[in-house]
Design a protein around this motif. Structure first.
Motif, mmCIF file in Angstrom:
data_model
loop_
_atom_site.group_PDB
_atom_site.id
_atom_site.type_symbol
_atom_site.label_atom_id
_atom_site.label_comp_id
_atom_site.label_asym_id
_atom_site.label_seq_id
_atom_site.Cartn_x
_atom_site.Cartn_y
_atom_site.Cartn_z
ATOM 1 N N TRP A 80 32.931 43.209 39.718
ATOM 2 C CA TRP A 80 34.136 42.893 40.470
ATOM 3 C C TRP A 80 33.930 41.669 41.355
ATOM 4 C CZ3 TRP A 80 39.025 42.869 40.855
ATOM 5 C CH2 TRP A 80 39.662 42.676 42.077
ATOM 6 N N GLN A 81 32.784 41.588 42.029
ATOM 7 C CA GLN A 81 32.535 40.444 42.900
ATOM 8 C C GLN A 81 32.421 39.146 42.108
ATOM 9 O OE1 GLN A 81 32.810 40.271 46.115
ATOM 10 N NE2 GLN A 81 33.314 42.453 46.152
ATOM 11 N N GLU A 89 39.975 38.788 49.012
ATOM 12 C CA GLU A 89 40.506 39.054 47.676
ATOM 13 C C GLU A 89 41.990 38.717 47.571
ATOM 14 O OE1 GLU A 89 39.375 43.079 47.701
ATOM 15 O OE2 GLU A 89 37.348 42.737 46.888
ATOM 16 N N GLY A 128 34.841 47.771 41.267
ATOM 17 C CA GLY A 128 35.883 47.374 42.203
ATOM 18 C C GLY A 128 37.161 48.149 41.962
ATOM 19 N N SER A 182 34.860 35.971 42.687
ATOM 20 C CA SER A 182 34.298 34.648 42.958
ATOM 21 C C SER A 182 34.840 33.602 41.995
ATOM 22 C CB SER A 182 32.767 34.703 42.868
ATOM 23 O OG SER A 182 32.236 35.529 43.882
#
Length: 499
Positions: A462-463, A438, A381, A467
């Protein structure tokens, strides 16, 4: 194997053979009474014992204290207090079986006790003013201590039960099954082990779990027996159903009848994965089951309490850790050229910039070298992370692994730019690449620690980081912050993902 109360699965040796890959082995239904009896026996006796202990723990000491103080009507007063206390506890659900994943709050028992004082005060003004109020309050203190003890004991008992692993069979359409299995297998500590999956239709699964069979695309009379056969073949004690277009409400209702008759527990995955169970309240209106979702905490007492805890905790931390911080400052100054502290612009709540303080862990020209290292960024990310970053000094690696480099951020917490617990404070160039989802990370103050820190830190994608931060933004509470700070101590000791 499974939690106490779950029906004991049968082994696959006693099951009749199936008739093809799309027709898993069938199983005769287990009598309903046998399954429900196993569920209620242990917890029911425990709750009866809790009621008796709390009633005796309040009534007997109250009678003894009132009698020793020469108060009139000691027996009647003790009986009235006991009846009101048990009524309050029962009315507020303290004697009910706890819902999974929803532990009681830390202040429930003192809150009930204060309500008892209020009710008895009203009765005192209406019925009998001859009892001394101070003596009456003192007589009720043992009841508070007893109830606190039983609440603690029940919490310990529930913790022991949660350590038992539940064996889960996931049922649903391929996309929903893949998502559910991915989440359950990517995180630890929830006590659920996916042992198999039963897709609806012919679409292939991306997750690597056993697939003992499939449900037909359209509702079929053997849906329940197919699920039961797969569950018992893999010794699953819980069927987790992911609703979808092919698992309609009517099909799910009929499936639940068969599974419950067969002695298998059923859970339905709600499409509210980033919503804490504490914010969800079920209700029934005109035969419809509704889920009311409380808004995130933005106003009221809890944000004020959080701010007070932040300032007080930061002040106490700076005083208590001052000698350690002085030693670190001297070590940084002696082991590498450059200033002791590293000041950096970060984006805070509502995207407001602030200067964040850290002990310097890199060489002085680290920012200039960053552009040359962009090609070897190990994060997927906008963050820049390298497991072996050549800009980090030898002492800096130690400070980062122990998270001691972040201690100066207590100054940011004291100033109000940061919180003790919150999302990771991002850099301006990171925020410039955020999408709408984000950007929601900036709805609260960034934190010195948070879910990101206790869940793997830089080892997360990154996700996964986003989250976790979004979950915190919508579901934080003061009690949850206290738990995260306690978990931070273990994460810092472990050092996993810190580089």
């Amino acid at each position: 194997m499974g939690l106490a109360g779950a029906p004991r699965p049968r082994t696959s040796s006693g099951l009749p053979r199936g008739h093809g890959p799309h027709h898993p082995r069938q199983l005769a239904a287990v009598p309903r009474g046998r399954a429900t009896g196993a569920v209620r026996a242990g917890p029911g006796r425990l709750l009866h014992l809790v009621v008796c202990v709390e009633a005796a723990g309040l009534g007997l000491p109250a009678w003894l204290v009132l009698r020793a103080g020469g108060q009139p009507g000691a027996v009647a007063g003790a009986l009235a207090a006991t009846a009101v206390w048990c009524g309050i506890r029962a009315g507020r659900g303290r004697y009910a079986l706890p819902l999974p994943g929803r532990p009681p709050g830390a202040l429930t028992t003192p809150g009930d006790w204060l309500l008892l004082i209020g009710v008895l005060a009203v009765l005192w003004t209406v019925v009998d003013r001859s009892i001394d109020p101070a003596a009456a309050v003192m007589a009720l203190v043992p009841g508070l201590l007893t109830a606190s003890g039983t609440s603690w004991a029940r919490g310990v008992h529930r913790s022991g039960r949660r350590r038992t692993v539940r064996r889960v069979l996931v049922v649903g359409e391929a996309e929903g099954v893949d998502r559910a299995v991915g989440l359950l297998t990517s995180r630890a500590g929830h006590g659920h082990l996916v042992v198999a999956a039963l897709p609806v239709g012919t679409a292939p699964l991306a997750c690597e779990v056993p697939v003992p069979g499939r449900l037909a695309p359209e509702p079929a009379g053997d849906d329940a027996s197919t699920v039961l056969g797969a569950a018992f073949a893999h010794e699953a004690d819980l069927a987790l159903v992911v609703p979808g277009p092919r698992l309609t409400a009517d099909r799910l209702r009929r499936l639940s009848w068969g599974l419950h008759d067969g002695g298998l527990e059923l859970s339905v995955l709600a499409h509210l994965s980033e919503t804490s169970a504490d914010r969800v309240r079920p209700s029934s209106v005109a035969g419809l089951t509704l889920l009311h979702i409380a808004p995130p905490l933005r106003r009221g007492l809890q944000p004020v309490l959080k701010a007070a805890v932040d300032r007080a905790g930061a002040a106490c931390g700076l005083v208590a850790l001052a000698p350690l911080m002085l030693l670190i400052a001297v070590a940084v100054r002696l082991t590498s050229k450059g200033p002791v502290f590293h000041r950096q612009i970060r984006q805070g709540r509502h995207n407001r910039p602030f200067v964040m303080w850290k002990f310097r862990t890199m060489v002085v020209d680290a920012e200039r070298r960053k552009a040359r290292l962009a090609a070897v960024n190990e994060n997927d990310g906008p963050m820049f992370k390298m497991r072996r970053d050549p800009r980090v000094t030898r002492l800096g690696r130690l400070l980062r692994r122990s998270s001691l480099d972040e201690l100066p951020q207590l100054v940011n917490v004291l100033k109000g730019d940061m919180s003790l617990v919150g999302p990771r404070p991002p850099l301006p160039d990171e925020v410039s690449r955020y999408d709408e989802r984000e950007l929601r990370r900036l709805a609260v103050k960034p934190g010195l620690t948070g879910l990101w820190q206790v869940s793997g830190r830089s080892d997360l994608s990154w996700q996964e980081t986003v989250s976790l931060d979004l979950w915190y933004v919508d579901n934080w509470s003061v009690a949850g912050d206290m738990g995260l700070m306690a978990r931070t101590l273990r994460a810092v000791t472990d050092g996993r993902g810190a580089y």
